[in-house]
Design a protein around this motif. Structure first.
Motif, PDB file in Angstrom:
ATOM      1  N   ALA A 118      21.675 -42.295  62.985  1.00 21.63           N
ATOM      2  CA  ALA A 118      21.766 -41.222  61.994  1.00 21.63           C
ATOM      3  C   ALA A 118      20.424 -40.532  61.811  1.00 21.63           C
ATOM      4  CB  ALA A 118      22.257 -41.788  60.660  1.00 21.63           C
ATOM      5  N   ALA A 119      19.344 -41.318  61.794  1.00 23.94           N
ATOM      6  CA  ALA A 119      18.014 -40.729  61.650  1.00 23.94           C
ATOM      7  C   ALA A 119      17.650 -39.882  62.862  1.00 23.94           C
ATOM      8  CB  ALA A 119      16.981 -41.838  61.448  1.00 23.94           C
ATOM      9  N   THR A 120      18.074 -40.309  64.045  1.00 22.23           N
ATOM     10  CA  THR A 120      17.811 -39.524  65.255  1.00 22.23           C
ATOM     11  C   THR A 120      18.524 -38.182  65.191  1.00 22.23           C
ATOM     12  OG1 THR A 120      17.543 -41.539  66.568  1.00 22.23           O
ATOM     13  CG2 THR A 120      17.975 -39.515  67.770  1.00 22.23           C
ATOM     14  N   ILE A 121      19.776 -38.191  64.743  1.00 22.24           N
ATOM     15  CA  ILE A 121      20.531 -36.937  64.613  1.00 22.24           C
ATOM     16  C   ILE A 121      19.841 -36.002  63.628  1.00 22.24           C
ATOM     17  CG2 ILE A 121      22.718 -35.918  63.841  1.00 22.24           C
ATOM     18  CD1 ILE A 121      24.090 -38.514  64.846  1.00 22.24           C
ATOM     19  N   ARG A 197       8.849 -42.667  66.076  1.00 25.01           N
ATOM     20  CA  ARG A 197       9.530 -43.130  67.288  1.00 25.01           C
ATOM     21  C   ARG A 197       9.912 -41.968  68.207  1.00 25.01           C
ATOM     22  NH1 ARG A 197      15.141 -43.630  67.696  1.00 25.01           N
ATOM     23  NH2 ARG A 197      15.298 -43.528  65.411  1.00 25.01           N
ATOM     24  N   LEU A 198      10.456 -40.903  67.633  1.00 25.82           N
ATOM     25  CA  LEU A 198      11.051 -39.839  68.437  1.00 25.82           C
ATOM     26  C   LEU A 198      10.034 -38.807  68.908  1.00 25.82           C
ATOM     27  CD1 LEU A 198      14.207 -39.411  66.203  1.00 25.82           C
ATOM     28  CD2 LEU A 198      14.141 -40.446  68.479  1.00 25.82           C
ATOM     29  N   SER A 199       9.035 -38.535  68.099  1.00 23.18           N
ATOM     30  CA  SER A 199       8.082 -37.487  68.467  1.00 23.18           C
ATOM     31  C   SER A 199       7.312 -37.856  69.734  1.00 23.18           C
ATOM     32  CB  SER A 199       7.108 -37.222  67.315  1.00 23.18           C
ATOM     33  OG  SER A 199       6.374 -38.398  66.988  1.00 23.18           O
ATOM     34  N   ALA A 233       9.008 -20.275  79.228  1.00 21.37           N
ATOM     35  CA  ALA A 233       7.720 -20.646  78.654  1.00 21.37           C
ATOM     36  C   ALA A 233       7.700 -20.427  77.141  1.00 21.37           C
ATOM     37  CB  ALA A 233       6.603 -19.846  79.324  1.00 21.37           C
ATOM     38  N   ALA A 234       8.399 -19.391  76.670  1.00 20.61           N
ATOM     39  CA  ALA A 234       8.433 -19.116  75.231  1.00 20.61           C
ATOM     40  C   ALA A 234       9.200 -20.202  74.487  1.00 20.61           C
ATOM     41  CB  ALA A 234       9.054 -17.746  74.983  1.00 20.61           C
ATOM     42  N   TYR A 235      10.324 -20.664  75.041  1.00 21.86           N
ATOM     43  CA  TYR A 235      11.047 -21.768  74.406  1.00 21.86           C
ATOM     44  C   TYR A 235      10.151 -23.002  74.308  1.00 21.86           C
ATOM     45  CZ  TYR A 235      15.652 -19.537  74.395  1.00 21.86           C
ATOM     46  OH  TYR A 235      16.729 -18.719  74.125  1.00 21.86           O
ATOM     47  N   ILE A 236       9.478 -23.330  75.388  1.00 23.08           N
ATOM     48  CA  ILE A 236       8.623 -24.520  75.390  1.00 23.08           C
ATOM     49  C   ILE A 236       7.496 -24.357  74.379  1.00 23.08           C
ATOM     50  CG2 ILE A 236       7.031 -25.878  76.797  1.00 23.08           C
ATOM     51  CD1 ILE A 236       8.825 -25.051  79.236  1.00 23.08           C
ATOM     52  N   ALA A 237       6.874 -23.189  74.329  1.00 26.54           N
ATOM     53  CA  ALA A 237       5.762 -22.960  73.405  1.00 26.54           C
ATOM     54  C   ALA A 237       6.203 -23.112  71.957  1.00 26.54           C
ATOM     55  CB  ALA A 237       5.171 -21.571  73.641  1.00 26.54           C
ATOM     56  N   ASN A 238       7.382 -22.593  71.617  1.00 24.35           N
ATOM     57  CA  ASN A 238       7.874 -22.711  70.242  1.00 24.35           C
ATOM     58  C   ASN A 238       8.143 -24.166  69.870  1.00 24.35           C
ATOM     59  OD1 ASN A 238       8.758 -19.999  68.635  1.00 24.35           O
ATOM     60  ND2 ASN A 238       8.692 -19.626  70.834  1.00 24.35           N
ATOM     61  N   LEU A 239       8.740 -24.910  70.768  1.00 28.06           N
ATOM     62  CA  LEU A 239       9.064 -26.304  70.477  1.00 28.06           C
ATOM     63  C   LEU A 239       7.812 -27.176  70.444  1.00 28.06           C
ATOM     64  CD1 LEU A 239      12.318 -26.497  72.588  1.00 28.06           C
ATOM     65  CD2 LEU A 239      12.164 -26.733  70.099  1.00 28.06           C
ATOM     66  N   VAL A 240       6.858 -26.923  71.325  1.00 30.28           N
ATOM     67  CA  VAL A 240       5.597 -27.668  71.301  1.00 30.28           C
ATOM     68  C   VAL A 240       4.850 -27.402  69.994  1.00 30.28           C
ATOM     69  CG1 VAL A 240       3.308 -27.815  72.353  1.00 30.28           C
ATOM     70  CG2 VAL A 240       5.347 -27.878  73.792  1.00 30.28           C
ATOM     71  N   ALA A 241       4.818 -26.150  69.563  1.00 27.94           N
ATOM     72  CA  ALA A 241       4.129 -25.804  68.314  1.00 27.94           C
ATOM     73  C   ALA A 241       4.795 -26.486  67.120  1.00 27.94           C
ATOM     74  CB  ALA A 241       4.116 -24.286  68.128  1.00 27.94           C
ATOM     75  N   ARG A 242       6.113 -26.532  67.104  1.00 24.27           N
ATOM     76  CA  ARG A 242       6.814 -27.168  65.979  1.00 24.27           C
ATOM     77  C   ARG A 242       6.561 -28.676  65.973  1.00 24.27           C
ATOM     78  NH1 ARG A 242      10.328 -25.679  62.110  1.00 24.27           N
ATOM     79  NH2 ARG A 242      12.082 -27.012  61.512  1.00 24.27           N
ATOM     80  N   LEU A 243       6.568 -29.280  67.131  1.00 27.90           N
ATOM     81  CA  LEU A 243       6.325 -30.718  67.214  1.00 27.90           C
ATOM     82  C   LEU A 243       4.943 -31.071  66.669  1.00 27.90           C
ATOM     83  CD1 LEU A 243       7.687 -33.330  68.260  1.00 27.90           C
ATOM     84  CD2 LEU A 243       6.400 -33.004  70.381  1.00 27.90           C
TER      85      LEU A 243
END
Length: 252
Positions: A118-121, A197-199, A233-243
């Motif tokens: 549940a926490a992973t979801i 754990r997930l990050s 590259a834009a998708y990856i950049a947005n997700l890396v920045a959020r992480l």
């Protein structure tokens, strides 16, 4: 990239929600729930389905198999239902096929997953800004005793602004996430350890692999993102920045 199959028969529409997916048979002898490129939500919904669905799978969640399904013109030509025919005509080409889980039923909370699952979801939904996992619309199925995650098209909302405003990862990184109405809110017990754990699993390499599974034909270029490579590259950049900025969005 996802495996590509060809549709050989339209079976029935699924008149739930606004996108009108349909059940189709493929030339791989499989039965698939097809989400169409010609639906009103557009191609970006298909992109989000692949990226978030494959991230979920990489984090150990159960997600129906995804394939790309090519819809030929002749299937649309011989469909009797006018609404379906129009949708199929607008969707000739590559669409998204989601494995049909026969006998699955909607999640109602009676048999919740483990606290860790549940926490992973919840963590994945917060990370990808998926607001569409509430008691009113869980987007979860129960099948063979397990909880399966479906319907991730509402995530990654930032890409809808690309035609006019371009990609700004810092905005997505700072966007908060309200987990108070999440379907798993009452099941999770230790959200901080879930992030720890997930990050560590969501590396740039994993994001690159996941984004690479999206067909080029679904990656709509803009003035600032002129080709498929720059869109990826834009998708990856947005997700890396959020992480890198969990204080803004990580559920607590």
């Amino acid at each position: 990239m996802l495996e590509t199959i060809e549709a050989i028969r339209f079976v029935t529409p699924l008149r739930e929600g606004g996108s009108l997916p349909g059940v189709m048979e493929g030339d791989d002898f499989g039965t698939w729930v097809v989400k169409f490129r010609g639906a009103g939500q557009g191609l970006k919904v298909l992109v989000a389905e692949v990226i978030v669905g494959e991230l979920a799978r990489a984090l150990g969640l159960k997600v129906p198999q995804l394939k790309v399904i090519e819809v030929p013109e002749q299937i649309a030509r011989y469909e009797a239902d006018e609404e379906v025919q129009d949708l199929l005509t607008a969707s000739v080409g590559l669409n998204l096929a989601v494995d049909f889980l026969p006998g699955a039923f909607g999640y109602d909370g009676e048999h919740p997953p483990s606290a860790d699952e549940a926490a992973t979801i919840m963590w994945l939904d917060a990370f990808t800004a998926n607001v569409d996992r509430t008691p009113a619309n869980p987007n979860l199925l129960r099948w063979h005793g397990d909880t399966w995650c479906i319907d991730h098209g509402a995530a990654l909302y930032f890409h809808h602004s690309w035609p006019s405003r371009g990609s700004h990862p810092e905005r997505f990184a700072a966007q908060p996430f309200d987990s108070s109405t999440h379907i798993m809110r009452g099941v999770v017990t230790d959200l901080p350890s879930a992030h720890d754990r997930l990050s560590t699993l969501v590396t740039t390499g994993l994001l690159t692999e996941v984004v690479a599974q999206v067909p080029d034909a679904w990656l709509e270029p803009t003035a600032d993102l002129p080709d498929a490579e720059s869109v990826r590259a834009a998708y990856i950049a947005n997700l890396v920045a959020r992480l890198a900025n969990p204080e803004a969005w990580s559920p607590r």
